[in-house]
Design an enzyme around this catalytic site. Sequence first.
Site, mmCIF file in Angstrom:
data_model
loop_
_atom_site.group_PDB
_atom_site.id
_atom_site.type_symbol
_atom_site.label_atom_id
_atom_site.label_comp_id
_atom_site.label_asym_id
_atom_site.label_seq_id
_atom_site.Cartn_x
_atom_site.Cartn_y
_atom_site.Cartn_z
ATOM 1 N N HIS A 180 0.808 -1.225 0.000
ATOM 2 C CA HIS A 180 0.000 0.000 0.000
ATOM 3 C C HIS A 180 0.845 1.281 0.000
ATOM 4 O O HIS A 180 0.328 2.367 -0.228
ATOM 5 C CB HIS A 180 -0.995 -0.029 1.159
ATOM 6 C CG HIS A 180 -2.089 -1.028 0.956
ATOM 7 N ND1 HIS A 180 -3.067 -1.273 1.901
ATOM 8 C CD2 HIS A 180 -2.370 -1.851 -0.091
ATOM 9 C CE1 HIS A 180 -3.896 -2.203 1.430
ATOM 10 N NE2 HIS A 180 -3.483 -2.571 0.234
ATOM 11 N N SER A 215 -0.848 -1.007 -6.171
ATOM 12 C CA SER A 215 -0.739 -2.257 -6.928
ATOM 13 C C SER A 215 -0.097 -2.038 -8.295
ATOM 14 O O SER A 215 -0.207 -0.964 -8.880
ATOM 15 C CB SER A 215 -2.123 -2.877 -7.119
ATOM 16 O OG SER A 215 -2.656 -3.277 -5.884
ATOM 17 N N LYS A 244 -15.435 -8.067 -6.618
ATOM 18 C CA LYS A 244 -14.664 -9.010 -7.435
ATOM 19 C C LYS A 244 -14.008 -10.068 -6.533
ATOM 20 O O LYS A 244 -13.977 -11.259 -6.866
ATOM 21 C CB LYS A 244 -13.600 -8.249 -8.223
ATOM 22 C CG LYS A 244 -12.928 -9.060 -9.316
ATOM 23 C CD LYS A 244 -11.985 -8.178 -10.113
ATOM 24 C CE LYS A 244 -11.371 -8.958 -11.254
ATOM 25 N NZ LYS A 244 -10.495 -8.100 -12.088
ATOM 26 N N ASP A 245 -13.487 -9.607 -5.379
ATOM 27 C CA ASP A 245 -12.866 -10.537 -4.423
ATOM 28 C C ASP A 245 -13.885 -11.490 -3.813
ATOM 29 O O ASP A 245 -13.592 -12.669 -3.610
ATOM 30 C CB ASP A 245 -12.152 -9.758 -3.304
ATOM 31 C CG ASP A 245 -10.778 -9.252 -3.733
ATOM 32 O OD1 ASP A 245 -10.342 -9.602 -4.841
ATOM 33 O OD2 ASP A 245 -10.155 -8.507 -2.960
ATOM 34 N N GLU A 262 3.882 -34.206 -0.153
ATOM 35 C CA GLU A 262 2.613 -33.812 -0.766
ATOM 36 C C GLU A 262 2.883 -33.218 -2.151
ATOM 37 O O GLU A 262 3.998 -32.765 -2.432
ATOM 38 C CB GLU A 262 1.907 -32.773 0.112
ATOM 39 C CG GLU A 262 1.333 -33.350 1.401
ATOM 40 C CD GLU A 262 -0.016 -34.028 1.196
ATOM 41 O OE1 GLU A 262 -1.032 -33.501 1.631
ATOM 42 O OE2 GLU A 262 -0.013 -35.126 0.578
#
Length: 378
Positions: A202, A206, A228-229, A272
Amino acid sequence: MTTPLRKTHPLFKIANGALVDLPSPANISILWNFGSLLGLCLVVQIATGLFLAMHYTAHIDLAFSSVAHICRDVNYGWLLRTLHANGGSFFFICLYMHIGRGMYYGSFMFLHTWSVGVIILFLVMATAFLGYVLPWGQMSFWGATVITNLFSAIPYVGTDLVQWIWGGFAVDNATLTRFFAFHFLFPFIVAAATLVHILFLHQTGSNNPLGISSQVDKIPFHPYFSFKDIVGFLVMLMALVLLTLLNPYLLGDPDNFVPANPLVTPAHIQPEWYFLFAYAILRSIPNKLGGVIALAASVAILFVLPFTHKAKFRSLAFYPLNQIMFWSMVTIVMLLTWIGARPVEDPYVLTGQILTLLYFAYYILAPLTLLAWDKLLD
């Protein structure tokens, strides 16, 4: 007109700056969803893990049966356990997508954000490894034995270091209890590191798909990206619930349904799926110390990306040759993942060695190709 409370209240002001009025580039794509999805994964893992910890017993004689007890006797324990195990897989899917996006669009040029991100990656990998040991099945025990034994390759201090990690002369009760303690602690360190990661992000704002300044075209985070998230959250949660309810053990190892037995070595010891690419790199180098160095370097090499990128543009959007190289790299990682699950025999050994060479070559050739392309267009 009065200023809204969200802009004046000391606490709300912080949340507002991060989640409501945050200026965000208008052109960021769905690939920018994975940051928030990782936050959701962490919350899911901590929530399910907390309830599992209430019923789990970190003792070699009781650990396996306590997991069986959770799945059979605890109300919705089967759901908590499978959500937690598969949540780990989803965590890594989102992590690899998030890192891939950062590599493609040059987000690593935010040096501090990227460096903290790589540290978070190491912490999450450590947490996942520690967690895999806790059910105390065959693969848990032998996975712990093989991976902790790698430290013995370190000159001079190796043997002492391994015995210090074990808390004895073999993987035993002391090892299990400390692994549980660290597995419980690390997610909270990851959460703290995540806050630092976001704080750094921040400061700069972005990145965006074009990799150029977006100061001329910013929109508020809410409602555009908050919604959107939320859509991303719903899609991921649906996928997680579907996998958990329809085929909960798809990504697990059948050997882990057998209680740990130090006297019986499984035919194929493997981690894994999300660690298989690194495991393949480890196995492709005949020298033990060399393998350990390559294993660490396969992830730590992400630290060098901000320093090797000297191109005119940040994003690969303007570099067609590098796009081909990037997608080749993705294919290499997928093939390494496949090789990691294969037995140590021909032709897999040679294939793994070639892929390892190509994996590391990318980090040398990609920046050079960028410079060559720039020179070509001068």
